[in-house]
Design a protein around this motif. Structure first.
Motif, PDB file in Angstrom:
ATOM      1  N   ASN A  28       0.824  -1.210   0.000  1.00  0.00           N
ATOM      2  CA  ASN A  28       0.000   0.000   0.000  1.00  0.00           C
ATOM      3  C   ASN A  28       0.860   1.263   0.000  1.00  0.00           C
ATOM      4  O   ASN A  28       1.885   1.327   0.674  1.00  0.00           O
ATOM      5  CB  ASN A  28      -0.917   0.027   1.226  1.00  0.00           C
ATOM      6  N   LYS A  29       0.406   2.250  -0.745  1.00  0.00           N
ATOM      7  CA  LYS A  29       1.064   3.554  -0.777  1.00  0.00           C
ATOM      8  C   LYS A  29       0.009   4.648  -0.786  1.00  0.00           C
ATOM      9  O   LYS A  29      -0.963   4.570  -1.547  1.00  0.00           O
ATOM     10  CB  LYS A  29       1.970   3.678  -2.006  1.00  0.00           C
ATOM     11  N   MET A  30       0.187   5.668   0.041  1.00  0.00           N
ATOM     12  CA  MET A  30      -0.737   6.802   0.092  1.00  0.00           C
ATOM     13  C   MET A  30       0.016   8.090  -0.212  1.00  0.00           C
ATOM     14  O   MET A  30       1.132   8.293   0.280  1.00  0.00           O
ATOM     15  CB  MET A  30      -1.401   6.885   1.466  1.00  0.00           C
ATOM     16  N   THR A  31      -0.610   8.941  -1.011  1.00  0.00           N
ATOM     17  CA  THR A  31      -0.031  10.235  -1.360  1.00  0.00           C
ATOM     18  C   THR A  31      -1.100  11.299  -1.226  1.00  0.00           C
ATOM     19  O   THR A  31      -2.237  11.098  -1.656  1.00  0.00           O
ATOM     20  CB  THR A  31       0.502  10.234  -2.808  1.00  0.00           C
ATOM     21  N   ASN A  32      -0.741  12.433  -0.610  1.00  0.00           N
ATOM     22  CA  ASN A  32      -1.677  13.544  -0.495  1.00  0.00           C
ATOM     23  C   ASN A  32      -0.987  14.824  -0.952  1.00  0.00           C
ATOM     24  O   ASN A  32       0.098  15.163  -0.475  1.00  0.00           O
ATOM     25  CB  ASN A  32      -2.170  13.716   0.944  1.00  0.00           C
ATOM     26  N   PHE A  65      -8.143  26.031  -5.065  1.00  0.00           N
ATOM     27  CA  PHE A  65      -7.566  25.118  -4.084  1.00  0.00           C
ATOM     28  C   PHE A  65      -7.910  23.693  -4.497  1.00  0.00           C
ATOM     29  O   PHE A  65      -9.022  23.423  -4.959  1.00  0.00           O
ATOM     30  CB  PHE A  65      -8.142  25.365  -2.673  1.00  0.00           C
ATOM     31  N   GLU A  66      -6.982  22.788  -4.343  1.00  0.00           N
ATOM     32  CA  GLU A  66      -7.278  21.370  -4.600  1.00  0.00           C
ATOM     33  C   GLU A  66      -6.484  20.489  -3.652  1.00  0.00           C
ATOM     34  O   GLU A  66      -5.356  20.814  -3.274  1.00  0.00           O
ATOM     35  CB  GLU A  66      -6.964  20.992  -6.044  1.00  0.00           C
ATOM     36  N   ASN A  67      -7.103  19.396  -3.247  1.00  0.00           N
ATOM     37  CA  ASN A  67      -6.455  18.413  -2.388  1.00  0.00           C
ATOM     38  C   ASN A  67      -6.620  17.042  -3.032  1.00  0.00           C
ATOM     39  O   ASN A  67      -7.747  16.545  -3.174  1.00  0.00           O
ATOM     40  CB  ASN A  67      -7.055  18.419  -0.984  1.00  0.00           C
ATOM     41  N   THR A  68      -5.513  16.457  -3.450  1.00  0.00           N
ATOM     42  CA  THR A  68      -5.551  15.183  -4.166  1.00  0.00           C
ATOM     43  C   THR A  68      -5.047  14.075  -3.257  1.00  0.00           C
ATOM     44  O   THR A  68      -3.874  14.072  -2.852  1.00  0.00           O
ATOM     45  CB  THR A  68      -4.695  15.241  -5.439  1.00  0.00           C
ATOM     46  N   PHE A  69      -5.934  13.138  -2.939  1.00  0.00           N
ATOM     47  CA  PHE A  69      -5.555  11.960  -2.155  1.00  0.00           C
ATOM     48  C   PHE A  69      -5.500  10.754  -3.094  1.00  0.00           C
ATOM     49  O   PHE A  69      -6.477  10.448  -3.780  1.00  0.00           O
ATOM     50  CB  PHE A  69      -6.563  11.690  -1.034  1.00  0.00           C
ATOM     51  N   GLU A  70      -4.341  10.095  -3.122  1.00  0.00           N
ATOM     52  CA  GLU A  70      -4.154   8.927  -3.984  1.00  0.00           C
ATOM     53  C   GLU A  70      -3.773   7.721  -3.134  1.00  0.00           C
ATOM     54  O   GLU A  70      -2.913   7.821  -2.242  1.00  0.00           O
ATOM     55  CB  GLU A  70      -3.071   9.197  -5.029  1.00  0.00           C
ATOM     56  N   LYS A  86     -10.281  13.835  -5.324  1.00  0.00           N
ATOM     57  CA  LYS A  86      -9.729  15.179  -5.536  1.00  0.00           C
ATOM     58  C   LYS A  86     -10.808  16.255  -5.408  1.00  0.00           C
ATOM     59  O   LYS A  86     -11.398  16.686  -6.388  1.00  0.00           O
ATOM     60  CB  LYS A  86      -9.083  15.240  -6.920  1.00  0.00           C
ATOM     61  N   PRO A  87     -11.077  16.738  -4.208  1.00  0.00           N
ATOM     62  CA  PRO A  87     -11.979  17.890  -4.063  1.00  0.00           C
ATOM     63  C   PRO A  87     -11.260  19.177  -4.452  1.00  0.00           C
ATOM     64  O   PRO A  87     -10.089  19.380  -4.117  1.00  0.00           O
ATOM     65  CB  PRO A  87     -12.336  17.873  -2.575  1.00  0.00           C
ATOM     66  N   THR A  88     -11.959  20.055  -5.157  1.00  0.00           N
ATOM     67  CA  THR A  88     -11.391  21.335  -5.575  1.00  0.00           C
ATOM     68  C   THR A  88     -12.352  22.463  -5.212  1.00  0.00           C
ATOM     69  O   THR A  88     -13.560  22.252  -5.088  1.00  0.00           O
ATOM     70  CB  THR A  88     -11.129  21.371  -7.091  1.00  0.00           C
ATOM     71  N   ALA A  89     -11.797  23.660  -5.076  1.00  0.00           N
ATOM     72  CA  ALA A  89     -12.598  24.868  -4.858  1.00  0.00           C
ATOM     73  C   ALA A  89     -12.025  25.955  -5.754  1.00  0.00           C
ATOM     74  O   ALA A  89     -10.956  26.504  -5.466  1.00  0.00           O
ATOM     75  CB  ALA A  89     -12.562  25.293  -3.397  1.00  0.00           C
ATOM     76  N   ASN A  90     -12.698  26.247  -6.865  1.00  0.00           N
ATOM     77  CA  ASN A  90     -12.254  27.246  -7.825  1.00  0.00           C
ATOM     78  C   ASN A  90     -13.252  28.401  -7.858  1.00  0.00           C
ATOM     79  O   ASN A  90     -14.442  28.179  -8.058  1.00  0.00           O
ATOM     80  CB  ASN A  90     -12.128  26.630  -9.231  1.00  0.00           C
ATOM     81  N   TYR A  91     -12.764  29.610  -7.679  1.00  0.00           N
ATOM     82  CA  TYR A  91     -13.679  30.748  -7.576  1.00  0.00           C
ATOM     83  C   TYR A  91     -12.976  32.025  -8.043  1.00  0.00           C
ATOM     84  O   TYR A  91     -11.741  32.063  -8.210  1.00  0.00           O
ATOM     85  CB  TYR A  91     -14.158  30.904  -6.131  1.00  0.00           C
ATOM     86  N   GLU A  92     -13.782  33.068  -8.245  1.00  0.00           N
ATOM     87  CA  GLU A  92     -13.229  34.346  -8.696  1.00  0.00           C
ATOM     88  C   GLU A  92     -12.685  35.154  -7.508  1.00  0.00           C
ATOM     89  O   GLU A  92     -11.495  35.391  -7.426  1.00  0.00           O
ATOM     90  CB  GLU A  92     -14.286  35.126  -9.463  1.00  0.00           C
ATOM     91  N   LEU A 103     -13.646  15.686  -7.816  1.00  0.00           N
ATOM     92  CA  LEU A 103     -13.062  15.014  -8.970  1.00  0.00           C
ATOM     93  C   LEU A 103     -12.373  13.742  -8.485  1.00  0.00           C
ATOM     94  O   LEU A 103     -12.356  13.433  -7.303  1.00  0.00           O
ATOM     95  CB  LEU A 103     -12.058  15.932  -9.675  1.00  0.00           C
ATOM     96  N   GLY A 104     -11.786  12.989  -9.422  1.00  0.00           N
ATOM     97  CA  GLY A 104     -11.072  11.773  -9.072  1.00  0.00           C
ATOM     98  C   GLY A 104     -11.599  10.573  -9.816  1.00  0.00           C
ATOM     99  O   GLY A 104     -12.442  10.700 -10.711  1.00  0.00           O
ATOM    100  N   GLY A 105     -11.083   9.397  -9.461  1.00  0.00           N
ATOM    101  CA  GLY A 105     -11.510   8.198 -10.164  1.00  0.00           C
ATOM    102  C   GLY A 105     -10.766   6.967  -9.698  1.00  0.00           C
ATOM    103  O   GLY A 105     -10.118   6.950  -8.640  1.00  0.00           O
ATOM    104  N   ILE A 106     -10.830   5.930 -10.517  1.00  0.00           N
ATOM    105  CA  ILE A 106     -10.246   4.632 -10.184  1.00  0.00           C
ATOM    106  C   ILE A 106      -9.580   4.055 -11.427  1.00  0.00           C
ATOM    107  O   ILE A 106     -10.031   4.298 -12.552  1.00  0.00           O
ATOM    108  CB  ILE A 106     -11.332   3.668  -9.644  1.00  0.00           C
ATOM    109  N   GLY A 107      -8.482   3.318 -11.209  1.00  0.00           N
ATOM    110  CA  GLY A 107      -7.762   2.746 -12.338  1.00  0.00           C
ATOM    111  C   GLY A 107      -6.998   1.493 -11.941  1.00  0.00           C
ATOM    112  O   GLY A 107      -6.809   1.196 -10.753  1.00  0.00           O
TER     113      GLY A 107
END
Length: 258
Positions: A28-32, A65-70, A86-92, A103-107
């Motif tokens: 197992n490997k975790m990356t944030n 802002f984005e936080n990517t957990f893999e 991958k939750p993101t918060a994009n705003y003006e 966002l995110g997915g599986i592979g």
């Protein structure tokens, strides 16, 4: 820091982030990864929506802002499961709960031998300027310890390392982002535009050099094409795509390893 041209202006981006990783056992490997990106368009967005609009040399500024957990798990000797959240918060300028997108997915990574493998999966991404579910794939080949090839969607890479300090690569990347506007823009066709997306394809030559055991510098220069703004109303029932001028792209990055 990154810059690229637009009609009568440019896009300038500054990004800062932190990456944490941990191996739990042998399988197992975790990356944030947490990132903040500031994007400034040296030309108001209204220019592309309203005929004869006068910008008075104003800018349009976006935050992201984005936080990517893999998470990866070695299912068998040759098969690995990869999960990304991958939750993101994009705003003006005003952050609201409606600016948050998941966002995110599986592979799956399948190895055939020590030199060849493939990746297949499905992800929710914004590579075409709006959130949508798309397939991902790549073929990976190691020529030797110095040279590596990845062919796929949305990213491809050919890399070569002539020493432990230098890495040269040719990359082809599809990328995009999506933002909510603080105030809707009423176009000449009386459409209320409340969302804007940006997408492009970058073909670049990159050099990464480690100055010592902790400091790394990366230089990237190349050409961006298939660039467009994607404007839409709140429900994305009406979309307007504005093709942008192709042009050069340049960026410099500095990384510090703790």
């Amino acid at each position: 820091m990154k810059t690229e041209p637009l009609e009568n202006g440019s896009i300038k981006q500054t990004e800062i982030g932190m990456l944490f990783f941990k191996n739990t056992g042998t399988k197992n490997k975790m990356t944030n990864t947490f990132k903040y990106k500031s994007s400034t368009i040296k030309n108001e967005i209204e220019t592309y929506l309203i005929k004869n609009y006068v910008t008075n040399y104003n800018n349009t500024h976006f935050n992201g802002f984005e936080n990517t957990f893999e998470f990866s798990h070695q299912l068998t000797e040759k098969t690995k499961l990869n999960i990304e959240v991958k939750p993101t918060a994009n705003y003006e300028s005003n952050l609201d709960i409606s600016d948050v997108t998941l966002l995110g997915g599986i592979g799956i990574n399948q190895s055939f031998n020590k030199n060849n493998s493939i990746d297949v999966g499905i992800k929710r991404m914004t590579v075409f300027g709006k959130p949508e579910i798309l397939p991902t794939f790549s073929f990976n080949h190691h020529f030797n310890k110095e040279a590596y090839l990845k062919l796929g969607f949305p990213n491809s890479e050919l890399s070569y390392s002539n020493s432990i300090r230098n890495k040269f690569s040719i990359n082809n990347d599809l990328s995009g982002s999506s933002y909510n506007l603080d105030q809707s823009i009423v176009t000449d066709g009386s459409t209320n535009i409340s969302k804007v997306g940006f997408s492009q394809m970058e073909t670049t030559l990159q050099l990464e050099r480690n100055m010592d055991s902790s400091w790394y510098i990366s230089l990237k220069a190349g050409y961006s094409s298939n660039k467009e703004f994607k404007f839409s109303d709140e429900n994305r029932t009406n979309e307007m795509n504005k093709t942008l001028k192709n042009g050069s792209v340049f960026s410099v990055s500095i990384k510090y390893k703790l």
